[in-house]
Write a protein that holds these residues in place. Structure first.
Motif, PDB file in Angstrom:
ATOM      1  N   UNK A 164       0.857  -1.184   0.000  1.00 21.81           N
ATOM      2  CA  UNK A 164       0.000   0.000   0.000  1.00 21.81           C
ATOM      3  C   UNK A 164       0.891   1.231   0.000  1.00 21.81           C
ATOM      4  N   UNK A 165       0.591   2.179  -0.858  1.00 25.88           N
ATOM      5  CA  UNK A 165       1.271   3.462  -0.808  1.00 25.88           C
ATOM      6  C   UNK A 165       0.329   4.471  -0.156  1.00 25.88           C
ATOM      7  N   UNK A 166       0.724   4.944   1.009  1.00 26.69           N
ATOM      8  CA  UNK A 166      -0.049   5.942   1.745  1.00 26.69           C
ATOM      9  C   UNK A 166       0.494   7.311   1.365  1.00 26.69           C
ATOM     10  N   UNK A 167      -0.379   8.183   0.893  1.00 27.09           N
ATOM     11  CA  UNK A 167       0.063   9.474   0.369  1.00 27.09           C
ATOM     12  C   UNK A 167      -0.280  10.605   1.329  1.00 27.09           C
ATOM     13  N   UNK A 168       0.667  11.497   1.520  1.00 24.06           N
ATOM     14  CA  UNK A 168       0.465  12.703   2.320  1.00 24.06           C
ATOM     15  C   UNK A 168       0.723  13.900   1.418  1.00 24.06           C
ATOM     16  N   UNK A 169      -0.309  14.700   1.173  1.00 26.04           N
ATOM     17  CA  UNK A 169      -0.230  15.831   0.247  1.00 26.04           C
ATOM     18  C   UNK A 169      -0.293  17.150   1.016  1.00 26.04           C
ATOM     19  N   UNK A 170       0.648  18.034   0.748  1.00 22.76           N
ATOM     20  CA  UNK A 170       0.679  19.311   1.449  1.00 22.76           C
ATOM     21  C   UNK A 170       0.975  20.453   0.471  1.00 22.76           C
ATOM     22  N   UNK A 171       0.032  21.381   0.362  1.00 24.48           N
ATOM     23  CA  UNK A 171       0.257  22.607  -0.395  1.00 24.48           C
ATOM     24  C   UNK A 171       0.679  23.672   0.609  1.00 24.48           C
ATOM     25  N   UNK A 172       1.937  24.053   0.574  1.00 20.29           N
ATOM     26  CA  UNK A 172       2.464  24.905   1.629  1.00 20.29           C
ATOM     27  C   UNK A 172       3.560  25.820   1.112  1.00 20.29           C
ATOM     28  N   UNK A 173       3.745  26.922   1.815  1.00 19.09           N
ATOM     29  CA  UNK A 173       4.847  27.838   1.519  1.00 19.09           C
ATOM     30  C   UNK A 173       6.074  27.507   2.357  1.00 19.09           C
ATOM     31  N   UNK A 174       5.933  26.535   3.276  1.00 15.73           N
ATOM     32  CA  UNK A 174       7.028  26.167   4.189  1.00 15.73           C
ATOM     33  C   UNK A 174       7.257  24.660   4.138  1.00 15.73           C
ATOM     34  N   UNK A 175       7.785  24.141   3.044  1.00 20.30           N
ATOM     35  CA  UNK A 175       7.819  22.685   2.849  1.00 20.30           C
ATOM     36  C   UNK A 175       8.623  21.912   3.888  1.00 20.30           C
ATOM     37  N   UNK A 176       9.789  22.374   4.243  1.00 23.66           N
ATOM     38  CA  UNK A 176      10.613  21.584   5.171  1.00 23.66           C
ATOM     39  C   UNK A 176       9.973  21.479   6.548  1.00 23.66           C
ATOM     40  N   UNK A 177       9.475  22.580   7.089  1.00 26.78           N
ATOM     41  CA  UNK A 177       8.880  22.518   8.416  1.00 26.78           C
ATOM     42  C   UNK A 177       7.606  21.681   8.409  1.00 26.78           C
ATOM     43  N   UNK A 178       6.841  21.725   7.329  1.00 26.92           N
ATOM     44  CA  UNK A 178       5.630  20.918   7.242  1.00 26.92           C
ATOM     45  C   UNK A 178       5.985  19.431   7.172  1.00 26.92           C
ATOM     46  N   UNK A 179       6.997  19.083   6.383  1.00 22.97           N
ATOM     47  CA  UNK A 179       7.437  17.692   6.317  1.00 22.97           C
ATOM     48  C   UNK A 179       7.885  17.209   7.683  1.00 22.97           C
ATOM     49  N   UNK A 180       8.716  17.994   8.343  1.00 23.20           N
ATOM     50  CA  UNK A 180       9.287  17.583   9.629  1.00 23.20           C
ATOM     51  C   UNK A 180       8.261  17.545  10.744  1.00 23.20           C
ATOM     52  N   UNK A 181       7.404  18.572  10.821  1.00 20.18           N
ATOM     53  CA  UNK A 181       6.526  18.726  11.983  1.00 20.18           C
ATOM     54  C   UNK A 181       5.133  18.132  11.796  1.00 20.18           C
ATOM     55  N   UNK A 182       4.680  18.012  10.552  1.00 19.81           N
ATOM     56  CA  UNK A 182       3.326  17.509  10.302  1.00 19.81           C
ATOM     57  C   UNK A 182       3.311  16.114   9.681  1.00 19.81           C
ATOM     58  N   UNK A 183       4.162  15.906   8.683  1.00 17.66           N
ATOM     59  CA  UNK A 183       4.122  14.636   7.948  1.00 17.66           C
ATOM     60  C   UNK A 183       4.813  13.519   8.715  1.00 17.66           C
ATOM     61  N   UNK A 184       5.993  13.778   9.237  1.00 17.92           N
ATOM     62  CA  UNK A 184       6.733  12.705   9.921  1.00 17.92           C
ATOM     63  C   UNK A 184       5.937  12.093  11.075  1.00 17.92           C
ATOM     64  N   UNK A 185       5.254  12.879  11.932  1.00 18.36           N
ATOM     65  CA  UNK A 185       4.449  12.243  12.994  1.00 18.36           C
ATOM     66  C   UNK A 185       3.340  11.343  12.448  1.00 18.36           C
ATOM     67  N   UNK A 186       2.725  11.730  11.317  1.00 15.57           N
ATOM     68  CA  UNK A 186       1.690  10.898  10.713  1.00 15.57           C
ATOM     69  C   UNK A 186       2.273   9.551  10.270  1.00 15.57           C
ATOM     70  N   UNK A 187       3.417   9.614   9.606  1.00 16.01           N
ATOM     71  CA  UNK A 187       4.044   8.383   9.130  1.00 16.01           C
ATOM     72  C   UNK A 187       4.517   7.527  10.298  1.00 16.01           C
ATOM     73  N   UNK A 188       5.012   8.158  11.339  1.00 16.76           N
ATOM     74  CA  UNK A 188       5.445   7.416  12.528  1.00 16.76           C
ATOM     75  C   UNK A 188       4.284   6.624  13.112  1.00 16.76           C
ATOM     76  N   UNK A 189       3.103   7.224  13.109  1.00 18.39           N
ATOM     77  CA  UNK A 189       1.910   6.542  13.615  1.00 18.39           C
ATOM     78  C   UNK A 189       1.585   5.321  12.762  1.00 18.39           C
ATOM     79  N   UNK A 190       1.611   5.478  11.439  1.00 17.42           N
ATOM     80  CA  UNK A 190       1.358   4.343  10.553  1.00 17.42           C
ATOM     81  C   UNK A 190       2.396   3.244  10.760  1.00 17.42           C
ATOM     82  N   UNK A 191       3.653   3.621  10.868  1.00 14.97           N
ATOM     83  CA  UNK A 191       4.717   2.632  11.025  1.00 14.97           C
ATOM     84  C   UNK A 191       4.595   1.867  12.344  1.00 14.97           C
TER      85      UNK A 191
END
Length: 258
Positions: free
Chosen positions: A129-156
């Motif tokens: 399964x490929x789980x996709x996280x989509x973010x339209x943002x002006x601050x890509x690195x902080x969104x990846x680090x602070x928003x996306x990584x915790x979501x993926x950690x939960x799935x893992x």
């Protein structure tokens, strides 16, 4: 309308999507908004037939309702995120393997859960399964680090399996599989190592080497478990406002049978 390029990235599989025709992309997104999913998919893959659009367009009142709720929500950030999800739903069809299925896109801008799901199949079984996280943002690195990584950690860690099962069953059903068969297939899935992740994010400037730093630590194993996808959109909010206007115009033309 969308061009796919592979990039070198030490943390994941690197992919860049380039928007080559904004007008055609807006027409295709409008088709998604009126549930012409097959037509939109065929357009992006280049296999569309001339007479494949429904012969009975939606009434103008319903079109205006779609425009108000989807393209003019109170929070412009929801609009931009929603439109980006639809763009990336199209992009997902550019490199599918035989048997792969992409879950239908969300119908509302603030839907919770995974932004999209791709089911990879072989020999009558779900192999990943490929789980996709989509973010339209002006601050890509902080969104990846602070928003996306915790979501993926939960799935893992094994979280949200019920959401994943429901999405898989619904997607298999949309492909014509009987519900009982889909449920039986999902119950046979071995979850260990089956999750893959696609982080899909907007950039206003060039992609930095450290954008997806930490991805390989968070999701260990083969690199095909990790994809970092980007779309460069200078002046994101202004671009999205213009794009939403183009989609709105396309929706009205659809209602008029043009």
């Amino acid at each position: 309308m969308l061009k796919r390029e592979l990039l070198d990235d030490m943390y994941c599989q690197g992919v860049s999507f380039i928007i080559t025709d904004k007008g055609k992309l807006a027409r295709t997104i409008a088709l998604i908004l009126v549930q012409e999913y097959t037509v939109a998919r065929d357009i992006i893959t280049g296999s569309v037939c001339k007479n494949s659009v429904a012969e009975m367009p939606i009434d103008m009142d319903e079109i205006e309702d779609i425009i108000t709720r989807r393209l003019k929500p109170p929070d412009v950030f929801h609009r931009d995120g929603f439109l980006f999800q639809l763009i990336m739903w199209l992009a997902a069809h550019l490199d599918l393997d035989d048997g792969d299925l992409v879950a239908l896109p969300h119908t509302q801008a603030s839907a919770k859960g995974q932004d999209s799901l791709i089911i990879h199949r072989a020999d009558e079984a779900v192999i990943a399964l490929s789980i996709c996280e989509d973010k339209a943002t002006k601050n890509p690195r902080s969104v990846v680090r602070d928003d996306v990584w915790p979501e993926i950690k939960d799935y893992e860690a094994g979280g949200r399996r019920d959401e994943l099962r429901s999405s898989i069953i619904a997607t298999l059903g949309s492909s014509g599989m009987k519900q009982e068969e889909a449920i039986s297939l999902v119950r046979r899935i071995s979850w260990e190592g089956r999750r893959r992740y696609r982080v899909r994010i907007t950039l206003e400037k060039e992609r930095r080497k450290g954008l997806f730093k930490g991805f390989d630590t968070l999701v260990p194993g083969l690199v095909d478990r990790r994809r970092g996808e980007t779309v460069q959109i200078p002046e994101l909010r202004g671009w999205m406002t213009d794009f939403a206007n183009k989609v709105e115009n396309e929706l009205r033309e659809y209602a008029q049978g043009k």
